[in-house]
Design a protein around this motif. Sequence first.
Motif, PDB file in Angstrom:
ATOM      1  N   GLY A   1     -19.113   1.417  -1.803  1.00 20.05           N
ATOM      2  CA  GLY A   1     -18.710   2.798  -1.996  1.00 20.05           C
ATOM      3  C   GLY A   1     -18.672   3.138  -3.472  1.00 20.05           C
ATOM      4  N   SER A   2     -18.044   4.261  -3.749  1.00 18.11           N
ATOM      5  CA  SER A   2     -17.953   4.731  -5.135  1.00 18.11           C
ATOM      6  C   SER A   2     -16.765   4.061  -5.817  1.00 18.11           C
ATOM      7  CB  SER A   2     -17.805   6.252  -5.158  1.00 18.11           C
ATOM      8  OG  SER A   2     -18.919   6.881  -4.571  1.00 18.11           O
ATOM      9  N   ILE A   3     -17.041   2.873  -6.355  1.00 19.38           N
ATOM     10  CA  ILE A   3     -15.991   2.041  -6.945  1.00 19.38           C
ATOM     11  C   ILE A   3     -16.043   2.122  -8.454  1.00 19.38           C
ATOM     12  CG2 ILE A   3     -15.174  -0.330  -7.224  1.00 19.38           C
ATOM     13  CD1 ILE A   3     -16.258  -0.873  -4.382  1.00 19.38           C
ATOM     14  N   PHE A   4     -14.881   2.409  -9.064  1.00 26.92           N
ATOM     15  CA  PHE A   4     -14.792   2.398 -10.523  1.00 26.92           C
ATOM     16  C   PHE A   4     -14.448   0.992 -11.004  1.00 26.92           C
ATOM     17  CE2 PHE A   4     -14.361   4.283 -14.627  1.00 26.92           C
ATOM     18  CZ  PHE A   4     -13.350   3.594 -15.263  1.00 26.92           C
ATOM     19  N   SER A   5     -13.443   0.386 -10.387  1.00 22.98           N
ATOM     20  CA  SER A   5     -13.099  -0.995 -10.726  1.00 22.98           C
ATOM     21  C   SER A   5     -12.242  -1.611  -9.625  1.00 22.98           C
ATOM     22  CB  SER A   5     -12.373  -1.082 -12.062  1.00 22.98           C
ATOM     23  OG  SER A   5     -11.100  -0.481 -11.969  1.00 22.98           O
ATOM     24  N   ILE A   6     -12.226  -2.940  -9.618  1.00 25.45           N
ATOM     25  CA  ILE A   6     -11.445  -3.701  -8.647  1.00 25.45           C
ATOM     26  C   ILE A   6     -10.494  -4.616  -9.384  1.00 25.45           C
ATOM     27  CG2 ILE A   6     -11.501  -5.294  -6.704  1.00 25.45           C
ATOM     28  CD1 ILE A   6     -14.340  -4.367  -6.104  1.00 25.45           C
ATOM     29  N   ASN A   7      -9.241  -4.601  -8.959  1.00 23.77           N
ATOM     30  CA  ASN A   7      -8.249  -5.484  -9.568  1.00 23.77           C
ATOM     31  C   ASN A   7      -8.176  -6.764  -8.721  1.00 23.77           C
ATOM     32  OD1 ASN A   7      -6.301  -6.534 -11.185  1.00 23.77           O
ATOM     33  ND2 ASN A   7      -4.964  -4.735 -11.132  1.00 23.77           N
ATOM     34  N   GLY A   8      -7.059  -7.075  -8.160  1.00 26.40           N
ATOM     35  CA  GLY A   8      -6.939  -8.285  -7.355  1.00 26.40           C
ATOM     36  C   GLY A   8      -7.680  -8.191  -6.035  1.00 26.40           C
ATOM     37  N   MET A   9      -8.241  -9.326  -5.606  1.00 24.59           N
ATOM     38  CA  MET A   9      -8.869  -9.436  -4.288  1.00 24.59           C
ATOM     39  C   MET A   9      -8.191 -10.590  -3.564  1.00 24.59           C
ATOM     40  SD  MET A   9     -12.892  -8.671  -5.117  1.00 24.59           S
ATOM     41  CE  MET A   9     -13.253  -7.960  -3.502  1.00 24.59           C
ATOM     42  N   HIS A  10      -7.886 -10.388  -2.287  1.00 18.38           N
ATOM     43  CA  HIS A  10      -7.063 -11.339  -1.564  1.00 18.38           C
ATOM     44  C   HIS A  10      -7.616 -11.593  -0.165  1.00 18.38           C
ATOM     45  CE1 HIS A  10      -4.177  -9.966  -4.628  1.00 18.38           C
ATOM     46  NE2 HIS A  10      -4.497  -8.745  -4.244  1.00 18.38           N
ATOM     47  N   TRP A  11      -7.251 -12.750   0.356  1.00 18.83           N
ATOM     48  CA  TRP A  11      -7.475 -13.052   1.769  1.00 18.83           C
ATOM     49  C   TRP A  11      -6.110 -13.242   2.431  1.00 18.83           C
ATOM     50  CZ3 TRP A  11     -11.900 -12.597   4.358  1.00 18.83           C
ATOM     51  CH2 TRP A  11     -13.097 -12.618   3.649  1.00 18.83           C
ATOM     52  N   TYR A  12      -5.924 -12.558   3.536  1.00 17.83           N
ATOM     53  CA  TYR A  12      -4.750 -12.719   4.384  1.00 17.83           C
ATOM     54  C   TYR A  12      -5.219 -13.240   5.745  1.00 17.83           C
ATOM     55  CZ  TYR A  12      -1.756  -9.843   1.331  1.00 17.83           C
ATOM     56  OH  TYR A  12      -1.020  -9.346   0.286  1.00 17.83           O
ATOM     57  N   ARG A  13      -4.275 -13.746   6.520  1.00 16.65           N
ATOM     58  CA  ARG A  13      -4.591 -14.118   7.901  1.00 16.65           C
ATOM     59  C   ARG A  13      -3.415 -13.797   8.799  1.00 16.65           C
ATOM     60  NH1 ARG A  13      -4.808 -20.763   7.425  1.00 16.65           N
ATOM     61  NH2 ARG A  13      -2.543 -21.103   7.144  1.00 16.65           N
ATOM     62  N   GLN A  14      -3.739 -13.564  10.050  1.00 15.31           N
ATOM     63  CA  GLN A  14      -2.698 -13.290  11.035  1.00 15.31           C
ATOM     64  C   GLN A  14      -3.043 -14.016  12.324  1.00 15.31           C
ATOM     65  OE1 GLN A  14      -1.836  -9.140  11.787  1.00 15.31           O
ATOM     66  NE2 GLN A  14       0.194  -9.665  12.524  1.00 15.31           N
ATOM     67  N   ALA A  15      -2.191 -14.970  12.685  1.00 16.03           N
ATOM     68  CA  ALA A  15      -2.344 -15.700  13.936  1.00 16.03           C
ATOM     69  C   ALA A  15      -1.612 -14.937  15.042  1.00 16.03           C
ATOM     70  CB  ALA A  15      -1.792 -17.103  13.796  1.00 16.03           C
ATOM     71  N   PRO A  16      -1.999 -15.158  16.285  1.00 15.26           N
ATOM     72  CA  PRO A  16      -1.339 -14.464  17.398  1.00 15.26           C
ATOM     73  C   PRO A  16       0.167 -14.685  17.387  1.00 15.26           C
ATOM     74  CG  PRO A  16      -3.308 -15.556  18.174  1.00 15.26           C
ATOM     75  CD  PRO A  16      -3.108 -16.002  16.751  1.00 15.26           C
ATOM     76  N   GLY A  17       0.920 -13.600  17.471  1.00 17.28           N
ATOM     77  CA  GLY A  17       2.365 -13.687  17.517  1.00 17.28           C
ATOM     78  C   GLY A  17       3.039 -13.970  16.195  1.00 17.28           C
ATOM     79  N   LYS A  18       2.260 -13.997  15.122  1.00 19.45           N
ATOM     80  CA  LYS A  18       2.819 -14.300  13.806  1.00 19.45           C
ATOM     81  C   LYS A  18       2.574 -13.157  12.839  1.00 19.45           C
ATOM     82  CE  LYS A  18       2.619 -19.336  14.092  1.00 19.45           C
ATOM     83  NZ  LYS A  18       2.215 -20.587  13.380  1.00 19.45           N
ATOM     84  N   GLN A  19       3.339 -13.160  11.762  1.00 17.30           N
ATOM     85  CA  GLN A  19       3.154 -12.135  10.734  1.00 17.30           C
ATOM     86  C   GLN A  19       1.923 -12.451   9.891  1.00 17.30           C
ATOM     87  OE1 GLN A  19       6.899 -11.895   8.554  1.00 17.30           O
ATOM     88  NE2 GLN A  19       7.463 -10.098   9.755  1.00 17.30           N
ATOM     89  N   ARG A  20       1.365 -11.403   9.346  1.00 19.20           N
ATOM     90  CA  ARG A  20       0.243 -11.588   8.434  1.00 19.20           C
ATOM     91  C   ARG A  20       0.750 -12.305   7.191  1.00 19.20           C
ATOM     92  NH1 ARG A  20      -3.775  -6.561   7.542  1.00 19.20           N
ATOM     93  NH2 ARG A  20      -3.572  -6.707   9.826  1.00 19.20           N
TER      94      ARG A  20
END
Length: 121
Positions: free
Chosen positions: A26-45
């Motif tokens: 898309g029309s991106i000027f800049s990106i700061n932090g990039m992260h990976w999260y995960r969420q298992a069934p029945g659990k918090q992200r």
Amino acid sequence: QVQLVESGGDLVQPGGSLRLSCAASGSIFSINGMHWYRQAPGKQRELVATATSGGSANVRDSVKGRFTISRDNAKNMVYLQMNSLKPEDTAVYYCNAAIRASSDNYYRSYWGQGTQVTVSS
């Protein structure tokens, strides 16, 4: 319009490897932090890994030595290399990034749609 799209999720046996990719577009000027999260069934992200724009990278303790996060700033991409996968790594993995769009003067948090990782024999 800014989008994050993940890919690379799959069914893999314990001890196997996967590489997740996340592309920001898309029309991106800049990106700061990039992260990976995960969420298992029945659990918090939960936060799995972070890569800053300055080159720092961190992963959560439970995946240290097995997962590696990296990013390609020129391509607006972030990757998660996952080795020695365990059944407890099974989850939907989400990409998240703080992005300043060309039309904005502030950073906003964007999320991808998620990619399923299943570790099972």
